[in-house]
Design an enzyme around this catalytic site. Sequence first.
Site, short mmCIF file in Angstrom:
data_model
loop_
_atom_site.label_atom_id
_atom_site.label_comp_id
_atom_site.label_asym_id
_atom_site.label_seq_id
_atom_site.Cartn_x
_atom_site.Cartn_y
_atom_site.Cartn_z
N ASP A 28 0.86 -1.20 0.00
CA ASP A 28 0.00 0.00 0.00
C ASP A 28 0.89 1.23 0.00
O ASP A 28 2.08 1.13 -0.26
CB ASP A 28 -0.95 -0.01 1.21
CG ASP A 28 -2.23 0.82 0.99
OD1 ASP A 28 -2.14 1.99 0.59
OD2 ASP A 28 -3.32 0.27 1.23
N ASN A 93 -6.79 -5.75 -4.49
CA ASN A 93 -7.85 -5.04 -3.77
C ASN A 93 -7.71 -3.51 -3.83
O ASN A 93 -8.69 -2.79 -3.60
CB ASN A 93 -7.83 -5.54 -2.31
CG ASN A 93 -8.55 -4.63 -1.35
OD1 ASN A 93 -9.77 -4.66 -1.23
ND2 ASN A 93 -7.80 -3.76 -0.66
N SER A 146 -16.69 -4.49 -7.81
CA SER A 146 -17.72 -3.69 -7.14
C SER A 146 -19.05 -4.05 -7.79
O SER A 146 -19.06 -4.64 -8.88
CB SER A 146 -17.40 -2.21 -7.39
OG SER A 146 -18.51 -1.38 -7.09
N TYR A 164 -14.39 4.57 -12.88
CA TYR A 164 -14.63 3.55 -11.86
C TYR A 164 -15.41 2.38 -12.45
O TYR A 164 -15.03 1.22 -12.32
CB TYR A 164 -15.39 4.17 -10.67
CG TYR A 164 -15.39 3.31 -9.42
CD1 TYR A 164 -14.33 3.37 -8.52
CD2 TYR A 164 -16.44 2.44 -9.14
CE1 TYR A 164 -14.32 2.58 -7.37
CE2 TYR A 164 -16.44 1.65 -7.99
CZ TYR A 164 -15.38 1.73 -7.12
OH TYR A 164 -15.38 0.94 -5.98
N LYS A 168 -13.95 -1.34 -13.06
CA LYS A 168 -14.53 -2.45 -12.30
C LYS A 168 -15.16 -3.50 -13.23
O LYS A 168 -15.23 -4.67 -12.89
CB LYS A 168 -15.54 -1.92 -11.28
CG LYS A 168 -14.91 -1.09 -10.15
CD LYS A 168 -13.82 -1.84 -9.40
CE LYS A 168 -13.36 -1.14 -8.13
NZ LYS A 168 -12.25 -1.84 -7.46
N VAL A 197 -19.29 -0.35 1.29
CA VAL A 197 -18.62 -0.92 2.46
C VAL A 197 -18.14 0.23 3.35
O VAL A 197 -17.65 1.25 2.85
CB VAL A 197 -17.41 -1.80 2.04
CG1 VAL A 197 -16.79 -2.47 3.27
CG2 VAL A 197 -17.82 -2.85 1.02
N ASP A 198 -18.26 0.04 4.63
CA ASP A 198 -17.97 1.10 5.60
C ASP A 198 -16.46 1.28 5.77
O ASP A 198 -15.86 0.75 6.70
CB ASP A 198 -18.63 0.72 6.94
CG ASP A 198 -18.68 1.90 7.88
OD1 ASP A 198 -18.09 2.95 7.56
OD2 ASP A 198 -19.31 1.75 8.95
N THR A 199 -15.86 2.00 4.83
CA THR A 199 -14.41 2.28 4.90
C THR A 199 -14.20 3.76 4.58
O THR A 199 -15.12 4.46 4.17
CB THR A 199 -13.62 1.45 3.86
OG1 THR A 199 -13.98 1.92 2.55
CG2 THR A 199 -13.92 -0.04 3.96
N1 LIG Z 1 -15.94 1.03 0.20
C1 LIG Z 1 -16.85 0.74 -0.72
O1 LIG Z 1 -18.01 1.18 -0.64
C2 LIG Z 1 -16.51 -0.20 -1.85
C3 LIG Z 1 -17.55 -0.82 -2.55
C4 LIG Z 1 -17.26 -1.70 -3.59
C5 LIG Z 1 -15.93 -1.94 -3.93
N2 LIG Z 1 -14.93 -1.31 -3.25
C6 LIG Z 1 -13.55 -1.63 -3.63
O2 LIG Z 1 -12.93 -2.27 -2.53
C7 LIG Z 1 -11.52 -2.09 -2.60
C8 LIG Z 1 -10.99 -1.68 -1.24
O3 LIG Z 1 -11.49 -0.38 -0.91
P1 LIG Z 1 -11.86 0.06 0.59
O4 LIG Z 1 -13.32 0.15 0.67
O5 LIG Z 1 -11.14 -0.81 1.57
O6 LIG Z 1 -11.27 1.57 0.59
P2 LIG Z 1 -9.99 2.21 1.34
O7 LIG Z 1 -9.81 3.53 0.70
O8 LIG Z 1 -10.16 2.15 2.80
O9 LIG Z 1 -8.80 1.22 0.97
C9 LIG Z 1 -8.20 1.20 -0.31
C10 LIG Z 1 -6.71 1.07 -0.12
O10 LIG Z 1 -6.11 1.00 -1.43
C11 LIG Z 1 -4.92 1.77 -1.38
N3 LIG Z 1 -4.53 2.22 -2.72
C12 LIG Z 1 -5.20 3.10 -3.51
N4 LIG Z 1 -4.51 3.30 -4.63
C13 LIG Z 1 -3.38 2.56 -4.56
C14 LIG Z 1 -2.28 2.37 -5.41
N5 LIG Z 1 -2.18 3.01 -6.59
N6 LIG Z 1 -1.28 1.52 -5.03
C15 LIG Z 1 -1.37 0.88 -3.84
N7 LIG Z 1 -2.40 1.02 -2.97
C16 LIG Z 1 -3.39 1.86 -3.34
C17 LIG Z 1 -5.28 2.96 -0.50
O11 LIG Z 1 -4.11 3.62 -0.02
C18 LIG Z 1 -6.11 2.32 0.58
O12 LIG Z 1 -5.35 1.92 1.69
C19 LIG Z 1 -11.29 -1.06 -3.71
O13 LIG Z 1 -10.89 -1.72 -4.89
C20 LIG Z 1 -12.66 -0.44 -3.90
O14 LIG Z 1 -12.85 0.09 -5.20
C21 LIG Z 1 -15.19 -0.46 -2.23
#
Ligand SMILES: NC(=O)c1ccc[n+]([C@@H]2O[C@H](COP(=O)([O-])OP(=O)(O)OC[C@H]3O[C@@H](n4cnc5c(N)ncnc54)[C@H](O)[C@@H]3O)[C@@H](O)[C@H]2O)c1
Length: 265
Positions: A28, A93, A146, A164, A168, A197-199
């Site tokens: 990361d 991810n 997603s 996006y 995806k 997702v709650d992030t």
């Molecule tokens: N949170 C949501 O609602 C949701 C819903 C569907 C899918 N997703 C997908 O789930 C995955 C995880 O997201 P999350 O919800 O944990 O969000 P998050 O932002 O908490 O975590 C994503 C992580 O990816 C890292 N990242 C981003 N770009 C990067 C890069 N170029 N190189 C290395 N690391 C990188 C970020 O630093 C972060 O730590 C993502 O692919 C996101 O698109 C999220």
Amino acid sequence: MITGAARGQGRAHAVGLAAEGADVIALDVPAPVDTVPYRLGSREDLDQTVRLVEKYGRRVIAFEADVRDLAAVGEAVTRGVSELGRLDIVLANAGIMNSIGPAGDRDGAFYDAIDVMLTGAWHTLRATAPILVDQGDGGSIVITSSTAGLRGLRTHLEAGSAGYVAAKHGVVGLMRMYANLLAEHSIRVNTVHPTGVDTAMVRNDAFDEFVSEHPGLARSLKNALPKPLLDPEDVTKTILWLVSDDARYVTGTTVPVDAGFCVRT
Ligand SMILES: NC(=O)c1ccc[n+]([C@@H]2O[C@H](COP(=O)([O-])OP(=O)(O)OC[C@H]3O[C@@H](n4cnc5c(N)ncnc54)[C@H](O)[C@@H]3O)[C@@H](O)[C@H]2O)c1
């Protein structure tokens, strides 16, 4: 090996896999992405993932590397595997949500979304698949897509949203190709498709502002089940199943973890 492991879902997967006995290569801390209007994962976040994995007595090797940089991903994987001994599971991810930013650099938002979430996933496959093949005893790869990889978002034609949705959907194509390519080596490849997702990706001021400016979007993002946002661990549980022997004949599939989002009428 997990990309985007500093926090959110990536961290939950690292901890969940460690609890099941896996050592972890965690990647990361990307270079800044100008079109992302919230903070991305930091060294401190990554260190916290390390501490949480170590609580389970597992080893973890953490790398500050950007999935847009194939050489950096390759080096992290090579060093991680040489220290930990082997590779079994790959989770592509890492992701960004830059559909929500200021309307400024719209074209840039599209390219950034593709670079991180489509090209970045491909880099992750490029760096890891040859190692799994060489080991000769199978493996499991899961790409985090997603619900936006199964259906279009009903939103404005913001470049980040288009990027996006395209990225995806694009990883589904990658997954199907690699599932075919790697099947003879007993390496399985699947995608997971979470709803909200709650992030930190959706828990930030820019996202709140975007939703309040576009109330139609909030309505269109509703799940069928009475649960607005999943916990990261809900996605982890599906991934734990997908990478386990219980799913040993599951490959080439798109697995929703979506609280009924895609069937909601
Ligand atoms: N949170 C949501 O609602 C949701 C819903 C569907 C899918 N997703 C997908 O789930 C995955 C995880 O997201 P999350 O919800 O944990 O969000 P998050 O932002 O908490 O975590 C994503 C992580 O990816 C890292 N990242 C981003 N770009 C990067 C890069 N170029 N190189 C290395 N690391 C990188 C970020 O630093 C972060 O730590 C993502 O692919 C996101 O698109 C999220």
